[in-house]
Design an enzyme around this catalytic site. Structure first.
Site, PDB file in Angstrom:
ATOM      1  CG  HIS A 172       4.787  10.371 -26.225  1.00 26.24           C
ATOM      2  ND1 HIS A 172       3.442  10.275 -26.349  1.00 26.24           N
ATOM      3  CD2 HIS A 172       4.984  11.426 -25.365  1.00 26.24           C
ATOM      4  CE1 HIS A 172       2.921  11.333 -25.340  1.00 26.24           C
ATOM      5  NE2 HIS A 172       3.826  11.835 -24.839  1.00 26.24           N
ATOM      6  CG  HIS A 232       0.229  14.912 -24.984  1.00 26.64           C
ATOM      7  ND1 HIS A 232       0.929  16.057 -25.301  1.00 26.64           N
ATOM      8  CD2 HIS A 232       0.922  14.171 -24.110  1.00 26.64           C
ATOM      9  CE1 HIS A 232       2.091  16.139 -24.678  1.00 26.64           C
ATOM     10  NE2 HIS A 232       2.218  15.080 -24.216  1.00 26.64           N
ATOM     11  CD  GLU A 234      -4.539  15.081 -16.606  1.00 24.39           C
ATOM     12  OE1 GLU A 234      -3.451  15.383 -16.737  1.00 24.39           O
ATOM     13  OE2 GLU A 234      -5.127  14.249 -16.620  1.00 24.39           O
ATOM     14  CE  LYS A 277       4.334  16.657 -14.913  1.00 31.73           C
ATOM     15  NZ  LYS A 277       4.566  15.523 -15.568  1.00 31.73           N
ATOM     16  CG  ASN A 325      -3.149  16.054 -21.174  1.00 31.43           C
ATOM     17  OD1 ASN A 325      -2.018  15.581 -20.879  1.00 31.43           O
ATOM     18  ND2 ASN A 325      -4.271  16.187 -20.618  1.00 31.43           N
ATOM     19  NE  ARG A 341      -4.142  -2.164   1.949  1.00 29.82           N
ATOM     20  CZ  ARG A 341      -3.895  -3.338   2.646  1.00 29.82           C
ATOM     21  NH1 ARG A 341      -3.004  -3.563   3.382  1.00 29.82           N
ATOM     22  NH2 ARG A 341      -4.733  -4.313   2.465  1.00 29.82           N
ATOM     23  NE  ARG A 378      -0.511  16.449 -13.766  1.00 31.15           N
ATOM     24  CZ  ARG A 378       0.246  15.415 -12.910  1.00 31.15           C
ATOM     25  NH1 ARG A 378      -0.248  15.686 -11.578  1.00 31.15           N
ATOM     26  NH2 ARG A 378       1.043  14.682 -13.422  1.00 31.15           N
ATOM     27  CD  GLU A 435       6.094  15.363 -23.757  1.00 26.92           C
ATOM     28  OE1 GLU A 435       5.520  16.549 -23.254  1.00 26.92           O
ATOM     29  OE2 GLU A 435       5.622  14.617 -24.299  1.00 26.92           O
ATOM     30  CE  LYS A 468      -1.475  12.694 -15.492  1.00 23.49           C
ATOM     31  NZ  LYS A 468      -1.725  13.236 -16.840  1.00 23.49           N
ATOM     32  CG  HIS A 509      -2.050  10.664 -26.311  1.00 24.71           C
ATOM     33  ND1 HIS A 509      -2.685  11.031 -25.232  1.00 24.71           N
ATOM     34  CD2 HIS A 509      -0.823  10.042 -26.070  1.00 24.71           C
ATOM     35  CE1 HIS A 509      -1.685  11.100 -24.284  1.00 24.71           C
ATOM     36  NE2 HIS A 509      -0.528  10.853 -24.681  1.00 24.71           N
TER      37      HIS A 509
HETATM   38  N1  LIG Z   1       4.358   9.720 -15.782  1.00 23.56           N
HETATM   39  C1  LIG Z   1       4.092  10.833 -16.607  1.00 23.56           C
HETATM   40  O1  LIG Z   1       3.958  11.991 -16.134  1.00 23.56           O
HETATM   41  C2  LIG Z   1       4.530  10.642 -18.024  1.00 23.56           C
HETATM   42  C3  LIG Z   1       4.771  11.696 -18.938  1.00 23.56           C
HETATM   43  C4  LIG Z   1       5.205  11.382 -20.186  1.00 23.56           C
HETATM   44  C5  LIG Z   1       5.560  10.310 -20.457  1.00 23.56           C
HETATM   45  N2  LIG Z   1       5.466   9.345 -19.696  1.00 23.56           N
HETATM   46  C6  LIG Z   1       5.612   7.788 -20.005  1.00 23.56           C
HETATM   47  O2  LIG Z   1       7.279   8.081 -20.452  1.00 23.56           O
HETATM   48  C7  LIG Z   1       7.308   6.676 -21.220  1.00 23.56           C
HETATM   49  C8  LIG Z   1       8.381   7.359 -22.305  1.00 23.56           C
HETATM   50  O3  LIG Z   1       9.628   7.974 -21.680  1.00 23.56           O
HETATM   51  P1  LIG Z   1      11.061   7.624 -22.255  1.00 23.56           P
HETATM   52  O4  LIG Z   1      11.037   8.498 -23.682  1.00 23.56           O
HETATM   53  O5  LIG Z   1      12.071   8.285 -21.391  1.00 23.56           O
HETATM   54  O6  LIG Z   1      11.149   6.226 -22.607  1.00 23.56           O
HETATM   55  P2  LIG Z   1      12.092   5.103 -21.935  1.00 23.56           P
HETATM   56  O7  LIG Z   1      12.382   4.748 -20.685  1.00 23.56           O
HETATM   57  O8  LIG Z   1      11.554   3.897 -22.992  1.00 23.56           O
HETATM   58  O9  LIG Z   1      13.437   5.603 -22.711  1.00 23.56           O
HETATM   59  C9  LIG Z   1      13.800   5.717 -24.104  1.00 23.56           C
HETATM   60  C10 LIG Z   1      14.966   4.954 -24.303  1.00 23.56           C
HETATM   61  O10 LIG Z   1      16.227   5.587 -24.068  1.00 23.56           O
HETATM   62  C11 LIG Z   1      16.935   4.607 -23.247  1.00 23.56           C
HETATM   63  N3  LIG Z   1      17.909   5.430 -22.346  1.00 23.56           N
HETATM   64  C12 LIG Z   1      17.224   6.313 -21.299  1.00 23.56           C
HETATM   65  N4  LIG Z   1      18.180   6.986 -20.869  1.00 23.56           N
HETATM   66  C13 LIG Z   1      19.262   6.684 -21.202  1.00 23.56           C
HETATM   67  C14 LIG Z   1      20.659   7.340 -21.356  1.00 23.56           C
HETATM   68  N5  LIG Z   1      21.021   8.076 -20.441  1.00 23.56           N
HETATM   69  N6  LIG Z   1      21.556   6.665 -22.130  1.00 23.56           N
HETATM   70  C15 LIG Z   1      20.968   5.533 -22.829  1.00 23.56           C
HETATM   71  N7  LIG Z   1      19.996   5.148 -23.276  1.00 23.56           N
HETATM   72  C16 LIG Z   1      18.935   5.785 -22.432  1.00 23.56           C
HETATM   73  C17 LIG Z   1      16.074   3.622 -22.647  1.00 23.56           C
HETATM   74  O11 LIG Z   1      16.728   2.297 -22.403  1.00 23.56           O
HETATM   75  C18 LIG Z   1      15.000   3.508 -23.589  1.00 23.56           C
HETATM   76  O12 LIG Z   1      15.599   2.370 -24.804  1.00 23.56           O
HETATM   77  C19 LIG Z   1       6.495   6.291 -21.900  1.00 23.56           C
HETATM   78  O13 LIG Z   1       5.768   5.183 -21.441  1.00 23.56           O
HETATM   79  C20 LIG Z   1       5.212   7.524 -21.368  1.00 23.56           C
HETATM   80  O14 LIG Z   1       3.877   7.008 -21.248  1.00 23.56           O
HETATM   81  C21 LIG Z   1       5.053   9.622 -18.612  1.00 23.56           C
END
Ligand SMILES: NC(=O)c1ccc[n+]([C@@H]2O[C@H](COP(=O)([O-])OP(=O)(O)OC[C@H]3O[C@@H](n4cnc5c(N)ncnc54)[C@H](O)[C@@H]3O)[C@@H](O)[C@H]2O)c1
Length: 347
Positions: free
Chosen positions: A258, A242, A231, A221, A239, A123, A235, A187, A145, A246
């Site tokens: 993305h 998005h 949200e 943010k 988006n 929890r 917030r 972003e 999130k 999306h």
């Molecule tokens: N929680 C939130 O508010 C929020 C907001 C936006 C996106 N997201 C989520 O984030 C995810 C996308 O994030 P992302 O683009 O970071 O994806 P990711 O975590 O898959 O990273 C992208 C790629 O880069 C590699 N990588 C990361 N850091 C590295 C580094 N320093 N050196 C070498 N390789 C590296 C990873 O292994 C992966 O292959 C999605 O799942 C999306 O839904 C969440």
């Protein structure tokens, strides 16, 4: 500590976002009070762990903290129920209790997955974010999130759950691919469009001041999350781009990243509102990072996907519209109106 940028979030939990070159080697010192006497598990993916896991564990070990590690295959495909359950079982078998801490070392996938494990294991246990992608640094590591994807769609199971600290070391971006860096810049451009804060100039500068950019983005943010953590109102402006983005992402079966989809989404909406000057400014920023604006799908295909978005309902969708750099508004529109807008934006 000198040369350390610190941004404090005051949501349901108060925590600091630390931005500092070389911070990966200071994780132990920065987090020892949070970890206290508890156990720690560092969760990372198969790309990031070989690069940074040892350094994080060494830094913890200097403070007398012996961390366990859990590494999963890199990529969005791992952000699922199976990995989630495997991690929970790993923690249970390792005797982790409510006093213990998880550390997410990686991009948004690692952060979302680890955060959701932390939100639900016994929890709720503490977790710390060490974002290693630009997207994670400016967006996903801040705001609480967390979640995983279901076979029916992305991020369908999750929780709002704030970390205890976020630590970003800009040096880690040296190993991030150009493509993923550009995703993060999409972003950053979004923040410039909705809130300004001089980000457009920083984005177009010959040399990118990444720490300054990340600090300005997380402050934006932070302010939004402080005002509307769950949200229900403001917030939603995060988006911007998005709704259409999306839909494009889903239509591509997630083969277009993305960030690239958000870039197209921002451009289509801005063009639809006939804000020519802003469109030019947006195009210039996107072009710098090779983020394309022409969408490969038809307006109808995009609309059908947008209808299935979790944020849409039978009366329509809240669209975020920017008509001037740094300003935006939330406009409630019907799905028929959305179709007309997409058509206009793709002309
Ligand atoms: N929680 C939130 O508010 C929020 C907001 C936006 C996106 N997201 C989520 O984030 C995810 C996308 O994030 P992302 O683009 O970071 O994806 P990711 O975590 O898959 O990273 C992208 C790629 O880069 C590699 N990588 C990361 N850091 C590295 C580094 N320093 N050196 C070498 N390789 C590296 C990873 O292994 C992966 O292959 C999605 O799942 C999306 O839904 C969440």
């Amino acid at each position: 500590m000198v040369d350390m940028r610190k941004v404090t979030v005051n949501a349901s939990k108060t925590y600091d976002i630390i931005i500092k070159k070389g911070a990966i080697d200071l994780v132990g010192n920065l987090t020892k009070d949070i970890i206290a006497q508890g156990k720690v598990c560092v969760i990372s993916d198969s790309n990031v762990a070989p690069l940074y896991m040892e350094r994080v564990k060494n830094s913890l070990s200097k403070e007398g903290i012996k961390a366990k590690e859990y590494v999963f295959p890199a990529g969005e495909k791992s952000k699922n129920a199976q990995t989630y359950i495997e991690i929970l079982n790993f923690l249970a078998q390792g005797g982790f209790t409510r006093k213990d801490t998880l550390i997410a070392l990686g991009g948004g996938v690692t952060g979302d997955l680890t955060g959701f494990c932390a939100a639900t294991y016994m929890r709720g246990i503490k977790f710390i974010q060490l974002p290693t992608s630009l997207l994670a640094a400016v967006d996903s590591s801040v705001g609480g999130k967390t979640g995983i994807d279901l076979s029916c769609g992305k991020n369908l199971a999750g929780a709002f759950y704030q970390p205890s600290m976020v630590i970003f070391d800009s040096d880690v971006l040296k190993t991030l691919s150009k493509e993923y860096f550009a995703d993060g810049m999409a972003e950053v451009i979004k923040y410039a469009m909705i809130k300004g804060e001089g980000l457009d100039k920083l984005i177009l500068a010959e040399e990118l001041d990444i720490e300054e950019i990340v600090e300005r983005c997380v402050k934006i943010k932070r302010d939004i999350v402080n005002a509307d953590e769950f949200e229900s109102g403001i917030r939603q402006i995060l988006n911007f781009g998005h709704t259409v983005g999306h839909a494009i992402e889903a239509q591509s079966d997630y083969t277009i990243s993305h960030g690239r989809c958000v870039a197209m989404g921002m451009y289509i909406v801005t063009k639809a509102y006939k804000c020519e000057n802003l469109c030019k400014q947006l195009f210039k920023m996107l072009e710098k990072f090779n983020l394309k604006t022409n969408c490969p799908y038809t307006p109808k295909e995009i609309l059908e996907r947008a209808k299935k978005d979790k944020k849409a309902d039978s009366s329509g969708v809240n669209l975020i519209v920017s008509k001037e750099m740094g300003k935006c508004e939330i406009v409630k529109i019907t799905m028929d109106e959305l179709l007309l807008l997409i058509k206009e934006g793709m002309k």
